[in-house]
Motif scaffolding. Structure first.
Motif, PDB file in Angstrom:
ATOM      1  N   SER A  73       0.816  -1.207   0.000  1.00  0.00           N
ATOM      2  CA  SER A  73       0.000   0.000   0.000  1.00  0.00           C
ATOM      3  C   SER A  73       0.850   1.256   0.000  1.00  0.00           C
ATOM      4  CB  SER A  73      -0.932   0.018   1.210  1.00  0.00           C
ATOM      5  OG  SER A  73      -0.182  -0.044   2.398  1.00  0.00           O
ATOM      6  N   MET A 163      -5.875   2.421  -6.490  1.00  0.00           N
ATOM      7  CA  MET A 163      -6.526   2.620  -5.200  1.00  0.00           C
ATOM      8  C   MET A 163      -7.589   1.558  -4.945  1.00  0.00           C
ATOM      9  SD  MET A 163      -4.863   5.019  -3.850  1.00  0.00           S
ATOM     10  CE  MET A 163      -5.872   4.948  -2.365  1.00  0.00           C
ATOM     11  N   TRP A 167      -7.732  -0.937  -1.694  1.00  0.00           N
ATOM     12  CA  TRP A 167      -8.904  -1.003  -0.818  1.00  0.00           C
ATOM     13  C   TRP A 167      -9.498  -2.409  -0.778  1.00  0.00           C
ATOM     14  CZ3 TRP A 167     -10.923   4.053  -3.393  1.00  0.00           C
ATOM     15  CH2 TRP A 167     -10.325   5.158  -2.768  1.00  0.00           C
ATOM     16  N   GLN A 172      -4.888  -0.819   2.185  1.00  0.00           N
ATOM     17  CA  GLN A 172      -5.079   0.570   2.583  1.00  0.00           C
ATOM     18  C   GLN A 172      -6.500   0.684   3.123  1.00  0.00           C
ATOM     19  OE1 GLN A 172      -3.235   3.216   2.788  1.00  0.00           O
ATOM     20  NE2 GLN A 172      -4.724   4.862   2.978  1.00  0.00           N
ATOM     21  N   CYS A 174     -10.072   1.706   3.653  1.00  0.00           N
ATOM     22  CA  CYS A 174     -10.994   2.462   2.805  1.00  0.00           C
ATOM     23  C   CYS A 174     -11.853   3.366   3.683  1.00  0.00           C
ATOM     24  CB  CYS A 174     -11.878   1.511   2.007  1.00  0.00           C
ATOM     25  SG  CYS A 174     -13.018   2.361   0.872  1.00  0.00           S
ATOM     26  N   PRO A 175     -11.934   4.649   3.353  1.00  0.00           N
ATOM     27  CA  PRO A 175     -12.746   5.545   4.173  1.00  0.00           C
ATOM     28  C   PRO A 175     -14.229   5.259   3.996  1.00  0.00           C
ATOM     29  CG  PRO A 175     -11.998   6.685   2.207  1.00  0.00           C
ATOM     30  CD  PRO A 175     -11.324   5.335   2.203  1.00  0.00           C
ATOM     31  N   VAL A 290     -10.190  11.825   6.984  1.00  0.00           N
ATOM     32  CA  VAL A 290      -9.775  11.027   5.823  1.00  0.00           C
ATOM     33  C   VAL A 290      -8.321  11.371   5.505  1.00  0.00           C
ATOM     34  CG1 VAL A 290     -10.247  10.451   3.419  1.00  0.00           C
ATOM     35  CG2 VAL A 290     -12.130  11.078   4.951  1.00  0.00           C
ATOM     36  N   ASN A 294      -6.106   8.428   0.760  1.00  0.00           N
ATOM     37  CA  ASN A 294      -7.485   8.067   0.444  1.00  0.00           C
ATOM     38  C   ASN A 294      -8.221   9.216  -0.229  1.00  0.00           C
ATOM     39  OD1 ASN A 294      -7.492   5.414   1.344  1.00  0.00           O
ATOM     40  ND2 ASN A 294      -8.042   5.965   3.429  1.00  0.00           N
ATOM     41  N   TRP A 298      -9.913   9.138  -4.056  1.00  0.00           N
ATOM     42  CA  TRP A 298     -11.289   9.420  -4.459  1.00  0.00           C
ATOM     43  C   TRP A 298     -11.376  10.585  -5.432  1.00  0.00           C
ATOM     44  CZ3 TRP A 298     -15.171   6.373  -4.537  1.00  0.00           C
ATOM     45  CH2 TRP A 298     -15.265   5.326  -3.614  1.00  0.00           C
TER      46      TRP A 298
END
Length: 425
Positions: A73, A163, A167, A172, A174-175, A290, A294, A298
């Motif tokens: 990650s 990403m 996730w 990593q 994930c929010p 966040v 992350n 997004w």
């Protein structure tokens, strides 16, 4: 934890069962007979599956697994055994809203512990190397396949897939996604898209060095736009943008590869990233939990969804004829494929590394390093592509970069005073 000293400390065997952990040091000369019989004959202990794995082995295995996940990650993390808080936010949501480049992160408000020179060299080495590779291969592709809208879309696509893989594999965290979070990202992602595609179009029209010189003027737009909405800057900040304007003007007038579209696109890129920063400061202030990686992930995904449909409209009809023409010119399709893939991967990696670099260096060091990074990229592109540089053009570039350096120092001092004021209050 229940610990029974029934063995010398040099001979430790842990017993584990669900919801309990027994670390028993057993010694025959201290173990009472009735207690020994209980361990052999208690019904509930007899039916329990006990693990006889030494704790040191469990610890080593867990550490290796965690380190492996951390490498995937964060492939350029230098301290995998001492994880740090990932609460540093993308430049787009920095407190001051001031940008330094496409998608990079801003210095956090806290200063990391000082690092040794060897580790510092590794941090800057990876960061600069990835940035140089991206700029070189990005330009190589555009020289033979001049479709910046498609290339910019692919670079965002690679970052999005990267990403999503992190996730999905839980490499990593994930929010949590909510409608307010997505709505808050729509504006910053739109301006990020404008900044990225404008820069890519500029790269396709002029030399890499010229685009970076013009992009060094981003602080000028940041100060002006932020002042319009009410932010105040000390006189040192205003004075620092004067050499930026002077240097960029001199470089533009004397640029050998000057192209008006390339100039305007570089300026639009500056405006796009500055507006992204300012808009993010307002819309994302409630989502500071966040982390930067992350948040950048997004924004990359939403930017791809913005850009690709427009790219089809703008260039889509030319992609197939242009592809065959390019293959005919270079002879080997694999060359194009590799160059495009490298540009996409390193576009995401260098942005990710700039985020990770903040774990290792202080805000002041970051600002200096970011200024020097632009110098290194300019010099590297000139050496690789052998672009002619006139003396006045070089002087203008140097003045603009110096102004950017002075600006970074002035804003760093402004942030430090702000933090001190908050602490004293």
């Amino acid at each position: 934890m229940l610990s029974l000293n029934v063995f010398p400390s040099s001979s430790s065997v842990p017993f584990t069962k669900p919801n309990h952990h027994f670390s028993i040091n057993a010694s025959s000369h201290t173990l009472k007979p009735n207690l020994l019989n209980r361990f052999h004959h208690e019904p509930h202990l007899k039916k329990t599956n006990l693990s006889l794995t030494p704790m040191s082995q469990i610890h080593r295995s867990t550490t290796k697994f965690s380190s492996f996940n951390g490498f995937l990650s964060h492939p350029f993390e230098f301290s995998p055994f001492s994880p740090k808080p990932r609460n540093q936010i993308l430049k787009a949501v920095s407190d001051e809203g001031e940008g330094e480049g496409e998608g990079e992160v801003s210095p956090p408000s806290t200063t990391p512990k000082p690092k040794n020179l060897k580790k510092l060299a590794l941090v800057f080495g990876f960061w600069y190397f990835q940035n140089i590779v991206f700029n070189i291969y990005n330009k190589k592709v555009l020289n033979i396949f001049s479709f910046p809208w498609l290339l910019a879309s692919f670079q965002l696509f690679v970052g999005s897939i990267w990403m999503l893989v992190l996730w999905s594999l839980k490499l990593q965290p994930c929010p949590k996604i909510s409608k307010p979070f997505i709505f808050a990202l729509l504006g910053p992602a739109l301006f990020h898209t404008i900044g990225h595609i404008s820069a890519c179009v500029s790269f396709s029209k002029v030399a890499v060095s010229f685009t970076h010189v013009i992009k060094s003027a981003e602080p000028v737009f940041s100060v002006i736009f932020s002042s319009v909405i009410g932010d105040r800057y000390p006189i040192q900040v205003w004075l620092s943008i004067l050499p930026i304007v002077l240097g960029c003007s001199l470089a533009a007038v004397t640029e050998v590869s000057f192209n008006i579209q390339g100039l305007w696109c570089a300026l639009i890129s500056n405006v796009g990233f500055v507006l992204r920063n300012i808009y993010s400061k307002k819309s994302l202030q409630n989502f500071k939990e966040v982390d930067g990686l992350n948040l950048y992930g997004w924004i990359t995904i939403l930017s791809f969804l913005y850009l690709f449909p427009v790219a089809i409209i703008v260039e889509g009809s030319q992609w197939i004829p242009g592809y065959y023409k390019t293959i005919e010119a270079i002879g080997k399709p694999s060359i194009l494929y590799v160059w495009v893939l490298v540009s996409g991967v390193f576009y995401h990696l260098y942005n990710q590394s700039s985020y990770q670099a903040l774990d290792e260096i202080s805000p002041l060091t970051f600002s200096v390093g970011n200024t020097m990074k632009r110098v290194v990229v300019i010099v590297s592109s000139v050496l690789v592509f052998r672009n002619p540089v006139r003396p006045l053009n070089g002087l203008g570039s140097a003045i603009a970069i110096l102004g950017t350096f002075l600006y970074s120092q002035a804003t760093a001092a402004k942030k430090a005073k702000k933090i001190e004021g908050e602490k004293s209050s």
